[in-house]
Write a protein that holds these residues in place. Structure first.
Motif, PDB file in Angstrom:
ATOM      1  N   ASN A   1       0.819  -1.214   0.000  1.00  0.00           N
ATOM      2  CA  ASN A   1       0.000   0.000   0.000  1.00  0.00           C
ATOM      3  C   ASN A   1       0.854   1.265   0.000  1.00  0.00           C
ATOM      4  N   MET A   2       0.592   2.146  -0.970  1.00  0.00           N
ATOM      5  CA  MET A   2       1.263   3.441  -1.059  1.00  0.00           C
ATOM      6  C   MET A   2       2.784   3.288  -1.067  1.00  0.00           C
ATOM      7  N   HIS A   3       3.270   2.410  -1.925  1.00  0.00           N
ATOM      8  CA  HIS A   3       4.714   2.176  -2.032  1.00  0.00           C
ATOM      9  C   HIS A   3       5.330   3.222  -2.955  1.00  0.00           C
ATOM     10  N   PRO A   4       6.439   3.858  -2.552  1.00  0.00           N
ATOM     11  CA  PRO A   4       7.020   4.929  -3.374  1.00  0.00           C
ATOM     12  C   PRO A   4       7.578   4.442  -4.707  1.00  0.00           C
TER      13      PRO A   4
ATOM     14  N   HIS B   1      -0.853   7.488  -5.615  1.00  0.00           N
ATOM     15  CA  HIS B   1      -0.867   6.024  -5.634  1.00  0.00           C
ATOM     16  C   HIS B   1      -1.819   5.496  -6.714  1.00  0.00           C
ATOM     17  N   HIS B   2      -2.854   6.247  -7.042  1.00  0.00           N
ATOM     18  CA  HIS B   2      -3.718   5.874  -8.168  1.00  0.00           C
ATOM     19  C   HIS B   2      -2.949   6.035  -9.480  1.00  0.00           C
ATOM     20  N   TRP B   3      -2.285   7.156  -9.624  1.00  0.00           N
ATOM     21  CA  TRP B   3      -1.550   7.453 -10.857  1.00  0.00           C
ATOM     22  C   TRP B   3      -0.456   6.426 -11.110  1.00  0.00           C
ATOM     23  N   SER B   4       0.201   5.975 -10.044  1.00  0.00           N
ATOM     24  CA  SER B   4       1.234   4.942 -10.196  1.00  0.00           C
ATOM     25  C   SER B   4       0.643   3.648 -10.740  1.00  0.00           C
ATOM     26  N   LYS B   5      -0.543   3.298 -10.273  1.00  0.00           N
ATOM     27  CA  LYS B   5      -1.181   2.078 -10.755  1.00  0.00           C
ATOM     28  C   LYS B   5      -1.565   2.206 -12.227  1.00  0.00           C
ATOM     29  N   LEU B   6      -1.956   3.398 -12.651  1.00  0.00           N
ATOM     30  CA  LEU B   6      -2.247   3.603 -14.072  1.00  0.00           C
ATOM     31  C   LEU B   6      -1.000   3.356 -14.916  1.00  0.00           C
ATOM     32  N   LYS B   7       0.144   3.827 -14.435  1.00  0.00           N
ATOM     33  CA  LYS B   7       1.394   3.612 -15.172  1.00  0.00           C
ATOM     34  C   LYS B   7       1.718   2.130 -15.274  1.00  0.00           C
ATOM     35  N   VAL B   8       1.473   1.383 -14.211  1.00  0.00           N
ATOM     36  CA  VAL B   8       1.710  -0.059 -14.262  1.00  0.00           C
ATOM     37  C   VAL B   8       0.746  -0.716 -15.249  1.00  0.00           C
ATOM     38  N   GLU B   9      -0.508  -0.287 -15.232  1.00  0.00           N
ATOM     39  CA  GLU B   9      -1.469  -0.812 -16.206  1.00  0.00           C
ATOM     40  C   GLU B   9      -0.957  -0.589 -17.632  1.00  0.00           C
ATOM     41  N   ASN B  10      -0.423   0.593 -17.903  1.00  0.00           N
ATOM     42  CA  ASN B  10       0.078   0.894 -19.244  1.00  0.00           C
ATOM     43  C   ASN B  10       1.219  -0.033 -19.654  1.00  0.00           C
ATOM     44  N   VAL B  11       2.134  -0.295 -18.698  1.00  0.00           N
ATOM     45  CA  VAL B  11       3.234  -1.216 -18.980  1.00  0.00           C
ATOM     46  C   VAL B  11       2.687  -2.616 -19.255  1.00  0.00           C
ATOM     47  N   LEU B  12       1.698  -3.012 -18.485  1.00  0.00           N
ATOM     48  CA  LEU B  12       1.096  -4.333 -18.657  1.00  0.00           C
ATOM     49  C   LEU B  12       0.421  -4.446 -20.020  1.00  0.00           C
ATOM     50  N   PHE B  13      -0.281  -3.407 -20.440  1.00  0.00           N
ATOM     51  CA  PHE B  13      -0.967  -3.430 -21.735  1.00  0.00           C
ATOM     52  C   PHE B  13       0.025  -3.598 -22.892  1.00  0.00           C
ATOM     53  N   ASP B  14       1.219  -3.053 -22.713  1.00  0.00           N
ATOM     54  CA  ASP B  14       2.236  -3.106 -23.771  1.00  0.00           C
ATOM     55  C   ASP B  14       3.133  -4.339 -23.698  1.00  0.00           C
ATOM     56  N   SER B  15       2.901  -5.196 -22.714  1.00  0.00           N
ATOM     57  CA  SER B  15       3.843  -6.281 -22.418  1.00  0.00           C
ATOM     58  C   SER B  15       3.709  -7.494 -23.321  1.00  0.00           C
ATOM     59  N   GLY B  16       2.577  -7.650 -23.964  1.00  0.00           N
ATOM     60  CA  GLY B  16       2.333  -8.864 -24.728  1.00  0.00           C
ATOM     61  C   GLY B  16       1.813 -10.011 -23.881  1.00  0.00           C
ATOM     62  N   LEU B  17       1.681  -9.807 -22.581  1.00  0.00           N
ATOM     63  CA  LEU B  17       1.172 -10.832 -21.682  1.00  0.00           C
ATOM     64  C   LEU B  17      -0.356 -10.890 -21.726  1.00  0.00           C
ATOM     65  N   THR B  18      -0.894 -12.039 -21.337  1.00  0.00           N
ATOM     66  CA  THR B  18      -2.330 -12.149 -21.091  1.00  0.00           C
ATOM     67  C   THR B  18      -2.596 -11.586 -19.696  1.00  0.00           C
ATOM     68  N   TYR B  19      -3.554 -10.682 -19.585  1.00  0.00           N
ATOM     69  CA  TYR B  19      -3.763  -9.984 -18.312  1.00  0.00           C
ATOM     70  C   TYR B  19      -5.240  -9.769 -18.034  1.00  0.00           C
ATOM     71  N   THR B  20      -5.522  -9.516 -16.763  1.00  0.00           N
ATOM     72  CA  THR B  20      -6.806  -9.006 -16.298  1.00  0.00           C
ATOM     73  C   THR B  20      -6.486  -7.947 -15.248  1.00  0.00           C
ATOM     74  N   VAL B  21      -7.224  -6.848 -15.258  1.00  0.00           N
ATOM     75  CA  VAL B  21      -7.007  -5.771 -14.294  1.00  0.00           C
ATOM     76  C   VAL B  21      -8.246  -5.650 -13.407  1.00  0.00           C
ATOM     77  N   LEU B  22      -8.029  -5.671 -12.095  1.00  0.00           N
ATOM     78  CA  LEU B  22      -9.104  -5.463 -11.132  1.00  0.00           C
ATOM     79  C   LEU B  22      -8.946  -4.087 -10.499  1.00  0.00           C
ATOM     80  N   GLN B  23     -10.035  -3.340 -10.426  1.00  0.00           N
ATOM     81  CA  GLN B  23      -9.996  -1.970  -9.922  1.00  0.00           C
ATOM     82  C   GLN B  23     -10.989  -1.796  -8.773  1.00  0.00           C
ATOM     83  N   PRO B  24     -10.617  -2.247  -7.571  1.00  0.00           N
ATOM     84  CA  PRO B  24     -11.531  -2.105  -6.432  1.00  0.00           C
ATOM     85  C   PRO B  24     -11.545  -0.678  -5.887  1.00  0.00           C
ATOM     86  N   THR B  25     -12.684  -0.309  -5.346  1.00  0.00           N
ATOM     87  CA  THR B  25     -12.788   0.953  -4.630  1.00  0.00           C
ATOM     88  C   THR B  25     -12.357   0.750  -3.178  1.00  0.00           C
ATOM     89  N   ALA B  26     -12.568   1.735  -2.325  1.00  0.00           N
ATOM     90  CA  ALA B  26     -12.144   1.647  -0.921  1.00  0.00           C
ATOM     91  C   ALA B  26     -12.881   0.516  -0.207  1.00  0.00           C
TER      92      ALA B  26
END
Length: 284
Positions: free
Chosen positions: A74-77, A113-138
């Protein structure tokens, strides 16, 4: 074999336990030796101990793994770097599916911390891997921190105004969906918003507690200065405090609104309501 990172946190432990109920074999990736017992009790068949920033440990952790459920601390720099290492490890072993535990509305720049997760999503989308993204609220479970004040003093002490409206979700519902997606086909390349309630004001949350406890419960906003002092007393690090304050400030201005439809579809039933969660918590 399913690898669960961040496995010793409340999300990881709940996901491990739910996967065990489905008969899945899991490997837990934890930071410290003193977390081994907890993940074993939750259902991990294997445990790898090490730093998520260590690529060598990632190679060990992903040996003979078919799926990774990645939960960043949680909230990792360095959340983006953690995501990059995870994706690199998944690509190195080949034919590995990634389920990424993101957050509702990761595109909000005002919450780092939200913005960081978006950046990871972008890397994942470009990775060529099979993926699923879960976006839970609080999580509804976050309210448990206030339970002593609610039960003893009739006060819901939150670091934003009483009119702040937030959509919530029961962590158990999130874990149920995560376990389903990790063990069943058909969710490739999907992004799911996991929301349990329509937006609720803090007054509505307090009223729900009041109805169930059968005693008055009122919202008492906590000034951010006071909250920061309390966080420092609990030895929260400066980055986490700054990030949390950014989140609270955004909540106060805009709230966090989501819709339960996708979660209802994935569960095959209505998501857990706040009232049901409170009753379960109080009776438990």
């Amino acid at each position: 074999m399913i690898l669960v990172t961040g496995a010793a946190g409340k999300t990881g432990l709940t996901v491990l336990a739910t996967l065990k109920q489905r008969g899945a074999k899991t490997r837990a990736f934890v930071k410290d030796d003193d977390q081994i017992l907890a993940v074993r009790k939750a259902g991990a068949a294997e445990v790898v101990v090490g730093d998520l920033l260590d690529s060598d440990v990632w190679r060990l952790a992903t040996t003979a793994v078919s799926t990774i459920y990645h939960i960043a601390p949680n909230m990792h720099p360095q959340e983006v770097r953690l995501g990059q290492l995870m994706i690199a490890a998944a690509r190195a072993i080949g034919n590995c599916r990634v389920v990424y535990h993101s957050v509702l509305h990761p595109q909000i720049r005002e919450m780092p911390h939200h913005w960081s997760k978006l950046k990871v999503e972008n890397v994942l989308f470009d990775s060529g891997l099979t993926y699923t993204v879960l976006q839970p609220t609080a999580y509804m479970q976050n309210l448990l921190a206030y339970l002593p004040a609610i039960q003893n003093d009739g006060i819901l002490p939150v670091p934003y105004p009483a009119e702040t409206r937030l959509s919530l979700v029961d962590l158990q519902d999130v874990a149920t969906v995560a376990a389903k997606i990790l063990t069943e086909p058909g969710h490739e390349y999907a992004t799911y918003e996991l929301v349990g309630t329509m937006p609720l004001s803090q007054t509505a949350v307090a009223d729900t507690f009041s109805q169930i406890l059968q005693r008055p419960v009122e919202v008492r906003p906590v000034p951010l200065k006071t909250w920061k002092a309390q966080a420092r007393a609990k030895e929260m690090n400066d980055f986490a405090i700054k990030t949390a304050v950014s989140m609270f400030t955004y909540y106060a201005q805009s709230g966090m609104a989501g819709n339960p439809h996708q979660l209802r579809y994935l569960l095959g039933q209505d998501p857990t309501s706040l009232a049901t969660f409170i009753k379960r918590t109080i009776s438990g």
